[in-house]
Design a protein around this motif. Sequence first.
Motif, short mmCIF file in Angstrom:
data_model
loop_
_atom_site.label_atom_id
_atom_site.label_comp_id
_atom_site.label_asym_id
_atom_site.label_seq_id
_atom_site.Cartn_x
_atom_site.Cartn_y
_atom_site.Cartn_z
N GLN A 1 -1.23 18.78 7.97
CA GLN A 1 -2.14 17.68 7.70
C GLN A 1 -1.44 16.68 6.77
OE1 GLN A 1 -5.97 19.01 6.52
NE2 GLN A 1 -6.87 16.96 6.46
N VAL A 2 -1.75 15.40 6.97
CA VAL A 2 -1.14 14.38 6.14
C VAL A 2 -2.18 13.80 5.18
CG1 VAL A 2 0.62 13.75 7.83
CG2 VAL A 2 -1.61 12.62 7.89
N GLN A 3 -1.66 13.29 4.06
CA GLN A 3 -2.48 12.54 3.12
C GLN A 3 -2.06 11.08 3.21
OE1 GLN A 3 -0.74 15.54 1.83
NE2 GLN A 3 -2.54 16.49 2.74
N LEU A 4 -3.04 10.20 3.14
CA LEU A 4 -2.80 8.78 3.41
C LEU A 4 -3.25 7.94 2.23
CD1 LEU A 4 -4.28 8.79 7.03
CD2 LEU A 4 -1.87 8.98 6.39
N VAL A 5 -2.42 6.95 1.88
CA VAL A 5 -2.75 6.03 0.80
C VAL A 5 -2.50 4.61 1.28
CG1 VAL A 5 -2.26 5.29 -1.55
CG2 VAL A 5 -2.17 7.73 -0.96
N GLU A 6 -3.57 3.80 1.31
CA GLU A 6 -3.45 2.41 1.73
C GLU A 6 -3.17 1.50 0.54
OE1 GLU A 6 -7.10 4.04 4.16
OE2 GLU A 6 -6.37 4.13 2.09
N SER A 7 -2.57 0.36 0.84
CA SER A 7 -2.37 -0.69 -0.14
C SER A 7 -2.27 -2.02 0.58
CB SER A 7 -1.11 -0.44 -0.97
OG SER A 7 0.03 -0.41 -0.14
N GLY A 8 -2.39 -3.11 -0.20
CA GLY A 8 -2.18 -4.43 0.36
C GLY A 8 -3.42 -5.26 0.60
N GLY A 9 -4.59 -4.69 0.35
CA GLY A 9 -5.80 -5.47 0.52
C GLY A 9 -5.95 -6.52 -0.57
N GLY A 10 -6.97 -7.36 -0.42
CA GLY A 10 -7.21 -8.39 -1.42
C GLY A 10 -8.07 -9.50 -0.89
N LEU A 11 -8.10 -10.59 -1.64
CA LEU A 11 -8.87 -11.78 -1.28
C LEU A 11 -7.93 -12.83 -0.70
CD1 LEU A 11 -11.46 -13.54 -1.39
CD2 LEU A 11 -10.77 -14.16 -3.74
N VAL A 12 -8.30 -13.38 0.44
CA VAL A 12 -7.47 -14.38 1.09
C VAL A 12 -8.38 -15.44 1.71
CG1 VAL A 12 -7.38 -13.09 3.26
CG2 VAL A 12 -5.56 -14.72 2.71
N GLN A 13 -7.90 -16.65 1.79
CA GLN A 13 -8.67 -17.74 2.39
C GLN A 13 -8.62 -17.65 3.92
OE1 GLN A 13 -7.30 -21.50 0.86
NE2 GLN A 13 -8.25 -21.17 -1.14
N PRO A 14 -9.62 -18.17 4.59
CA PRO A 14 -9.57 -18.22 6.06
C PRO A 14 -8.28 -18.88 6.54
CG PRO A 14 -11.74 -18.81 5.29
CD PRO A 14 -10.89 -18.71 4.06
N GLY A 15 -7.70 -18.29 7.57
CA GLY A 15 -6.43 -18.76 8.08
C GLY A 15 -5.22 -18.14 7.44
N GLY A 16 -5.44 -17.40 6.37
CA GLY A 16 -4.34 -16.78 5.64
C GLY A 16 -3.89 -15.46 6.26
N SER A 17 -2.97 -14.80 5.58
CA SER A 17 -2.37 -13.55 6.07
C SER A 17 -2.36 -12.49 4.99
CB SER A 17 -0.93 -13.80 6.53
OG SER A 17 -0.87 -14.71 7.60
N LEU A 18 -2.42 -11.26 5.43
CA LEU A 18 -2.24 -10.10 4.56
C LEU A 18 -1.49 -9.03 5.34
CD1 LEU A 18 -5.69 -9.48 2.78
CD2 LEU A 18 -3.55 -10.16 1.68
N ARG A 19 -0.79 -8.20 4.62
CA ARG A 19 -0.12 -7.06 5.23
C ARG A 19 -0.59 -5.79 4.53
NH1 ARG A 19 6.08 -4.99 4.73
NH2 ARG A 19 6.43 -4.29 6.89
N LEU A 20 -1.20 -4.93 5.29
CA LEU A 20 -1.63 -3.63 4.77
C LEU A 20 -0.55 -2.60 5.04
CD1 LEU A 20 -5.35 -3.50 5.98
CD2 LEU A 20 -4.40 -4.55 3.93
N SER A 21 -0.41 -1.68 4.10
CA SER A 21 0.52 -0.57 4.26
C SER A 21 -0.23 0.74 4.08
CB SER A 21 1.64 -0.64 3.24
OG SER A 21 2.40 -1.83 3.38
N CYS A 22 0.24 1.76 4.74
CA CYS A 22 -0.34 3.09 4.61
C CYS A 22 0.81 4.10 4.53
CB CYS A 22 -1.24 3.41 5.79
SG CYS A 22 -1.84 5.12 5.83
N SER A 27 3.96 16.79 6.22
CA SER A 27 4.95 16.88 7.28
C SER A 27 4.43 16.34 8.61
CB SER A 27 5.38 18.34 7.46
OG SER A 27 4.26 19.13 7.83
N GLY A 28 5.37 15.97 9.45
CA GLY A 28 5.04 15.65 10.83
C GLY A 28 4.49 14.28 11.09
N PHE A 29 4.82 13.31 10.24
CA PHE A 29 4.29 11.95 10.43
C PHE A 29 4.57 11.45 11.84
CE2 PHE A 29 2.92 7.77 9.27
CZ PHE A 29 3.80 6.88 9.90
N ASN A 30 5.75 11.74 12.34
CA ASN A 30 6.16 11.15 13.62
C ASN A 30 5.46 11.77 14.82
OD1 ASN A 30 7.48 13.55 13.34
ND2 ASN A 30 9.38 12.86 14.28
N ILE A 31 4.59 12.74 14.63
CA ILE A 31 3.84 13.30 15.75
C ILE A 31 2.38 12.85 15.74
CG2 ILE A 31 5.33 15.32 15.87
CD1 ILE A 31 3.04 16.98 14.71
#
Length: 120
Positions: A1-22, A27-31
């Motif tokens: 089993q994997v544990q997951l941690v997200e980051s990259g959220g926030g406040l952005v204006q319409p039309g803008g961009s964000l990149r989320l990461s997890c 073990s075994g992420f690639n499966i």
Amino acid sequence: QVQLVESGGGLVQPGGSLRLSCAASGSGFNIYTMGWYRQAPGKQRELVARIDVGGSTNYANSVKGRFTISRDNAKNTVYLQMNSLKPEDTAVYYCNADKWGSSRTGFGSWGQGTQVTVSL
């Protein structure tokens, strides 16, 4: 089993961009099929995008052409690049890992979520 941690959220204006990461640990992420879901206030959690072990992707119709999911197996990380953001994209975004995620939704392991707010 994997544990997951997200980051990259926030406040952005319409039309803008964000990149989320997890980032995944364990073990075994690639499966795992990796996915991003979101849940807006008063609404059910919905699948936004997912990427399987071979790199095949699929997207919700509402984000096609604006969002891109990718994975880096060497870094045990999955990303969600979000462009041309709209107020209706406002939600808590959750990372998901599921060994059988190509054929089902809503199962597997979840991160704690990261808030994305699109507003002036």
